[in-house]
Write a protein that holds these residues in place. Structure first.
Motif, PDB file in Angstrom:
ATOM      1  N   ARG A  87       5.518  16.189   1.630  1.00 12.23           N
ATOM      2  CA  ARG A  87       5.095  15.087   0.766  1.00 12.23           C
ATOM      3  C   ARG A  87       3.723  15.360   0.166  1.00 12.23           C
ATOM      4  O   ARG A  87       3.485  15.083  -1.007  1.00 12.23           O
ATOM      5  CB  ARG A  87       5.070  13.779   1.550  1.00 12.23           C
ATOM      6  CG  ARG A  87       6.438  13.221   1.819  1.00 12.23           C
ATOM      7  CD  ARG A  87       6.351  11.822   2.428  1.00 12.23           C
ATOM      8  NE  ARG A  87       7.632  11.454   2.959  1.00 12.23           N
ATOM      9  CZ  ARG A  87       7.927  11.437   4.261  1.00 12.23           C
ATOM     10  NH1 ARG A  87       7.028  11.745   5.166  1.00 12.23           N
ATOM     11  NH2 ARG A  87       9.137  11.088   4.656  1.00 12.23           N
ATOM     12  N   GLU A 104       8.083  10.975  -3.545  1.00 13.05           N
ATOM     13  CA  GLU A 104       9.436  10.763  -3.032  1.00 13.05           C
ATOM     14  C   GLU A 104       9.889   9.346  -3.335  1.00 13.05           C
ATOM     15  O   GLU A 104       9.116   8.398  -3.243  1.00 13.05           O
ATOM     16  CB  GLU A 104       9.437  10.977  -1.522  1.00 13.05           C
ATOM     17  CG  GLU A 104      10.789  10.850  -0.895  1.00 13.05           C
ATOM     18  CD  GLU A 104      10.753  11.139   0.591  1.00 13.05           C
ATOM     19  OE1 GLU A 104      11.448  10.432   1.331  1.00 13.05           O
ATOM     20  OE2 GLU A 104      10.028  12.064   1.011  1.00 13.05           O
ATOM     21  N   ARG A 154      13.191   6.800  -2.497  1.00 12.03           N
ATOM     22  CA  ARG A 154      14.432   6.598  -1.755  1.00 12.03           C
ATOM     23  C   ARG A 154      15.149   5.381  -2.326  1.00 12.03           C
ATOM     24  O   ARG A 154      14.541   4.342  -2.550  1.00 12.03           O
ATOM     25  CB  ARG A 154      14.146   6.355  -0.281  1.00 12.03           C
ATOM     26  CG  ARG A 154      13.574   7.551   0.397  1.00 12.03           C
ATOM     27  CD  ARG A 154      13.385   7.268   1.853  1.00 12.03           C
ATOM     28  NE  ARG A 154      12.636   8.367   2.447  1.00 12.03           N
ATOM     29  CZ  ARG A 154      12.529   8.548   3.736  1.00 12.03           C
ATOM     30  NH1 ARG A 154      13.095   7.709   4.567  1.00 12.03           N
ATOM     31  NH2 ARG A 154      11.841   9.564   4.197  1.00 12.03           N
ATOM     32  N   LEU A 155      16.421   5.532  -2.528  1.00  8.12           N
ATOM     33  CA  LEU A 155      17.234   4.438  -3.033  1.00  8.12           C
ATOM     34  C   LEU A 155      18.296   4.087  -2.002  1.00  8.12           C
ATOM     35  O   LEU A 155      18.932   4.966  -1.431  1.00  8.12           O
ATOM     36  CB  LEU A 155      17.938   4.845  -4.331  1.00  8.12           C
ATOM     37  CG  LEU A 155      17.042   5.165  -5.515  1.00  8.12           C
ATOM     38  CD1 LEU A 155      17.878   5.671  -6.677  1.00  8.12           C
ATOM     39  CD2 LEU A 155      16.247   3.959  -5.927  1.00  8.12           C
ATOM     40  N   VAL A 156      18.479   2.814  -1.804  1.00  7.11           N
ATOM     41  CA  VAL A 156      19.550   2.344  -0.941  1.00  7.11           C
ATOM     42  C   VAL A 156      20.509   1.602  -1.862  1.00  7.11           C
ATOM     43  O   VAL A 156      20.117   0.646  -2.536  1.00  7.11           O
ATOM     44  CB  VAL A 156      19.018   1.410   0.160  1.00  7.11           C
ATOM     45  CG1 VAL A 156      20.154   0.878   1.013  1.00  7.11           C
ATOM     46  CG2 VAL A 156      17.998   2.161   1.016  1.00  7.11           C
TER      47      VAL A 156
END
Length: 72
Positions: free
Chosen positions: A12, A22, A24-26
């Motif tokens: 990172r 970064e 992040r997708l949910v």
């Protein structure tokens, strides 16, 4: 060898040094029947006229990004 958490932290940091971050997708899992039913119910409620208008707008706007014939 370093611990996985430490390797992730280092990765990172490298990416942030490159101007990246970064993300992040949910998202709903389309393999689940409950999700597929919910999507199908939403599709049924779509207004064809509004959808055609939106697609026309997207197509018109996307032409701005296309290279002109002289640039190809």
């Amino acid at each position: 060898m370093t611990a996985p958490a430490e390797r992730m932290r280092m990765m990172r940091e490298r990416r942030r040094g490159q101007g990246l971050r970064e993300l992040r997708l949910v998202v709903p899992d389309p393999r689940l029947g409950s999700v597929r039913k919910r999507v199908a119910a939403q599709v049924v409620r779509l207004d064809r006229g509004h959808e055609d208008e939106a697609l026309s707008w997207i197509e018109a706007v996307s032409e701005f990004d296309a290279p002109s014939p002289s640039e190809r």
